[in-house]
Design a protein around this motif. Structure first.
Motif, mmCIF file in Angstrom:
data_model
loop_
_atom_site.group_PDB
_atom_site.id
_atom_site.type_symbol
_atom_site.label_atom_id
_atom_site.label_comp_id
_atom_site.label_asym_id
_atom_site.label_seq_id
_atom_site.Cartn_x
_atom_site.Cartn_y
_atom_site.Cartn_z
ATOM 1 N N ARG A 311 0.853 -1.186 0.000
ATOM 2 C CA ARG A 311 0.000 0.000 0.000
ATOM 3 C C ARG A 311 0.890 1.238 0.000
ATOM 4 N N ILE A 312 0.475 2.256 -0.724
ATOM 5 C CA ILE A 312 1.137 3.564 -0.712
ATOM 6 C C ILE A 312 0.058 4.618 -0.536
ATOM 7 N N SER A 313 0.271 5.515 0.395
ATOM 8 C CA SER A 313 -0.715 6.553 0.688
ATOM 9 C C SER A 313 -0.020 7.906 0.728
ATOM 10 N N LEU A 314 -0.603 8.890 0.056
ATOM 11 C CA LEU A 314 -0.042 10.239 0.004
ATOM 12 C C LEU A 314 -1.099 11.260 0.398
ATOM 13 N N GLN A 315 -0.639 12.315 1.051
ATOM 14 C CA GLN A 315 -1.527 13.418 1.426
ATOM 15 C C GLN A 315 -0.832 14.731 1.082
ATOM 16 N N SER A 383 -6.895 18.849 2.195
ATOM 17 C CA SER A 383 -5.873 17.833 1.927
ATOM 18 C C SER A 383 -6.384 16.878 0.855
ATOM 19 N N ALA A 384 -5.562 16.665 -0.173
ATOM 20 C CA ALA A 384 -5.882 15.688 -1.216
ATOM 21 C C ALA A 384 -5.181 14.379 -0.883
ATOM 22 N N ASN A 385 -5.951 13.303 -0.805
ATOM 23 C CA ASN A 385 -5.413 11.996 -0.439
ATOM 24 C C ASN A 385 -5.387 11.082 -1.660
ATOM 25 N N MET A 386 -4.282 10.374 -1.828
ATOM 26 C CA MET A 386 -4.141 9.393 -2.902
ATOM 27 C C MET A 386 -3.708 8.077 -2.278
ATOM 28 N N ASN A 387 -4.386 7.002 -2.662
ATOM 29 C CA ASN A 387 -4.102 5.697 -2.077
ATOM 30 C C ASN A 387 -4.008 4.632 -3.155
ATOM 31 N N TRP A 388 -2.980 3.804 -3.043
ATOM 32 C CA TRP A 388 -2.827 2.633 -3.904
ATOM 33 C C TRP A 388 -2.839 1.399 -3.003
#
Length: 495
Positions: A311-315, A383-388
Motif C-alpha cells: 500500500r502507498i498513501s499520500l496526502q 488535503s488531497a489523499n491518494m491511495n494505492w
C-alpha cells in the motif's frame, strides 16, 4: 551536545597555520563530545612519519587513551604560500570523504566521482562539513569500540537531522547525482541497520519514521520530487504471524525501501481565482538489498525472500489555507462491472422399482474483473489523499491488512509464490512498483484567491508506505507487514 555546538571543520582546515609555526607534530580540533566529559573525538592533522606529507586522523580520546579510527589519504603541504593547504587539497579531501562513505556500503568497487568546481560556491563550507560528519557517523558505527559508540551515535544523529544539515544534504544530493545518491544512502542505511540490529530494543526509536535523515524533497519550476530511503528495520511492525528463522530474518532485515515521488504542477490564472493543478508524474517504490549477493547466499534465505509494497498513501496539503477557496479531485469512486450468468440443468433418473425420479439443479456464476492494484482519491478539508492498495487476486482482500491462510502459505500455486517471475506478477521483476501518468495521472486542483499571485506557497507532502512479507520460495508460516512515514515541505511560486 547540541547541533550548534559542532565546530566548523571547513573553516578550521582553511585556517591551519604553516608547518613552521607548529609547536608539535600535530594540531587537533575537538569535533564531538558525549553527554559526559569523557570520551570525546578529535580531528587531528599530523605529519606522516618518514615523509613530508600530512594526514587527517579521527581520534577517540578515552581516559587519555588515543584510538585512531580513520585516516585520510596523505597529501603534501603547500610550500608556495603562507597557507598550509593549496587549492586542490580541499576538493581532494572532500572526494576522500565521499569515497570512504561509499566504501562502507556493499559495493566495494571504487565509484567514479566527478565533482564540479566548488571554489566559488557559497554553500561549500556547509556541504563539506555535512560530508565530514556523515563520515564520522559511519566511522563511529564501524570503527569505534562499543562503549564509545553508545556515547556518540545519538548526538551525531541529532546533528545530521538539524535544519542546517538537512539544507546542506539537499545540496549535496543534487551535487552527487542520482546514482551516487543511491549508493550514499545504501551505505548510510547499512550502517543504521547494523547499529539498530545490535541494540534493537534500546535504540530503535532513534531512527523511527518520520526521520528527516531518510528523505529529501526538491522543488523546481513545475515539478516536486520527494525521495525516501528507509531501512526495513526502522519501519514500524503493524502485524506479524509466527517467528522467522535466523536465515529468513537476516534476508528481511538487510533491505531498504527506495521510493521516488514526482509530481507536475501548474498555476493557471483565471478571471476570479488561480487554479493550482497537481498530477502524478511518477511514483516508484523498490525494495533493495543492503548487502551483496554472496552474503545473502551465505547467511540469508535467498534473494527472493523480501518484502513487497502492499500500500502507498499520500496526502498533499497547503500549509497556509486562508487563501484556498476549494479543492477538487479528478477520479470518481470506482463503479466496477459485474457479470452475472445463470446456469440451469436437469438431471433425470429412473428408479427400477416403481417410479421415475427427477432432479433439477440451477445455479448462478459471477464474474468480476479485478486489477491487483486499486487507486483511490479522497479529500479531507483541503488535503488531497491518494491511495494505492494491493489486493489478493484470490479473495480480493487488501494485502496490507490481511493475512494469508495456512493453506495458501504452503500452496506452491498461490499468487505470491514465485511472485517476481510470474507473468501475472503485480510488481516489476526486481520486486518494485511503478505508478506513472499513463494510468494514474489523475489530477487534483486547488482554487486559490488571486491575492496569492506573486507569492510562494508551501505544500506538505506526507506519505506512508506499507511493506508486506509473504513467503516467495521459502516454506514458512511467517508473514508480516511494516509501515514507514515521511513528511516533506515543497514550494510553489504562484505567478
Amino acid at each position: 551536545m547540541s547541533s550548534s555546538s559542532f565546530p566548523d571543520v571547513f573553516c578550521w582546515i582553511q585556517n591551519l597555520p604553516p608547518i613552521s609555526e607548529w609547536e608539535t607534530n600535530s594540531i587537533s580540533l575537538n569535533i564531538c563530545s558525549s553527554t559526559t566529559s569523557q570520551p570525546f573525538l578529535n580531528l587531528t592533522i599530523s605529519k606522516t612519519h618518514e615523509s613530508s606529507k600530512l594526514s587527517f586522523i579521527i581520534v577517540a580520546d578515552f581516559n587519555n587513551i588515543h584510538i585512531h579510527l580513520w585516516t585520510s589519504k596523505p597529501f603534501k603541504p603547500n610550500s608556495k604560500t603562507i597557507n598550509l593547504l593549496d587549492q586542490e587539497t580541499i576538493p581532494n579531501l572532500f572526494v576522500n570523504f565521499i569515497q570512504d562513505i561509499l566504501h562502507y556500503g556493499s559495493n566495494k568497487n571504487n565509484p567514479f566521482i566527478r565533482i564540479p568546481k566548488l571554489d566559488s560556491d557559497p554553500n561549500l563550507p556547509n556541504i563539506f562539513n555535512l560530508t565530514f560528519f556523515t563520515l564520522l557517523f559511519l566511522v563511529c558505527i564501524y570503527e569505534s569500540p562499543r562503549d564509545l559508540r553508545d556515547a556518540f551515535i545519538g548526538v551525531l544523529k541529532d546533528h545530521l537531522t538539524s535544519f542546517q544539515s538537512r539544507q546542506a544534504s539537499k545540496l549535496l544530493m543534487k551535487l552527487l547525482g542520482s546514482n551516487l545518491q543511491e549508493q550514499w544512502m545504501r551505505s548510510m542505511n547499512l550502517g543504521i541497520t547494523n547499529w539498530v540490529g545490535e541494540l534493537e530494543e534500546q535504540y530503535q526509536n532513534m531512527f523511527r519514521t518520520p526521520c528527516s535523515l531518510l528523505s529529501y524533497a526538491f522543488s523546481t519550476f513545475g515539478m516536486w520530487k520527494v525521495q525516501v530511503y528507509c531501512p526495513a528495520i526502522c519501519m514500524d511492525v503493524e502485524k506479524s504471524e509466527s517467528h522467522p528463522r535466523e536465515r529468513l530474518q537476516f534476508s528481511l532485515k538487510y533491505h531498504q525501501v527506495e521510493s521516488v515521488f514526482q509530481f507536475n504542477y501548474k498555476a493557471d490564472v483565471k478571471e476570479e481565482w488561480v487554479e493550482i493543478m497537481v498530477n502524478v508524474d511518477n511514483i516508484r517504490c523498490d525494495v533493495t538489498k543492503l548487502v551483496n549477493d554472496s552474503l545473502v547466499k551465505e547467511r540469508g534465505a535467498g534473494a527472493g525472500e523480501k518484502h513487497f509494497p502492499s500500500r502507498i498513501s499520500l496526502q498533499l496539503t497547503p500549509t497556509r489555507q486562508d487563501q484556498v477557496v476549494s479543492l477538487s479531485v479528478g477520479k470518481s469512486t470506482d463503479n466496477p462491472k459485474k457479470e452475472i450468468g445463470s446456469d440451469k440443468g436437469i438431471e433425470a433418473s429412473i428408479e427400477p422399482s416403481t417410479h421415475i425420479g427427477l432432479k433439477v439443479s440451477s445455479g448462478e456464476s459471477t464474474t468480476v474483473s479485478l486489477k491487483p492494484w486499486k487507486f483511490e482519491q479522497s479529500v479531507y478539508g483541503y488535503s488531497a489523499n491518494m491511495n494505492w492498495f494491493l489486493h489478493d487476486s484470490m479473495d480480493g482482500k487488501e494485502v496490507f491488512s490481511s493475512k494469508p491462510s495456512k493453506c495458501a502459505l504452503i500452496n506452491p500455486k498461490s499468487w505470491f509464490k514465485n511472485r517476481y517471475s510470474s507473468a501475472y506478477r503485480p510488481f516489476t521483476r526486481q520486486g518494485g512498483v511503478i505508478f506513472a501518468g499513463d494510468e494514474y495521472g489523475e489530477r487534483v486542483w486547488w482554487k486559490v484567491d488571486k491575492s496569492a499571485i506573486g507569492k510562494t506557497m508551501e505544500w506538505e507532502i506526507r506519505g506512508w508506505i506499507w511493506l508486506t512479507y509473504w513467503p516467495n520460495k521459502r516454506v514458512t508460516l511467517y508473514n508480516e507487514t511494516r509501515r514507514l512515514e515521511f513528511r516533506e515541505i515543497v514550494n510553489l511560486d504562484v505567478a
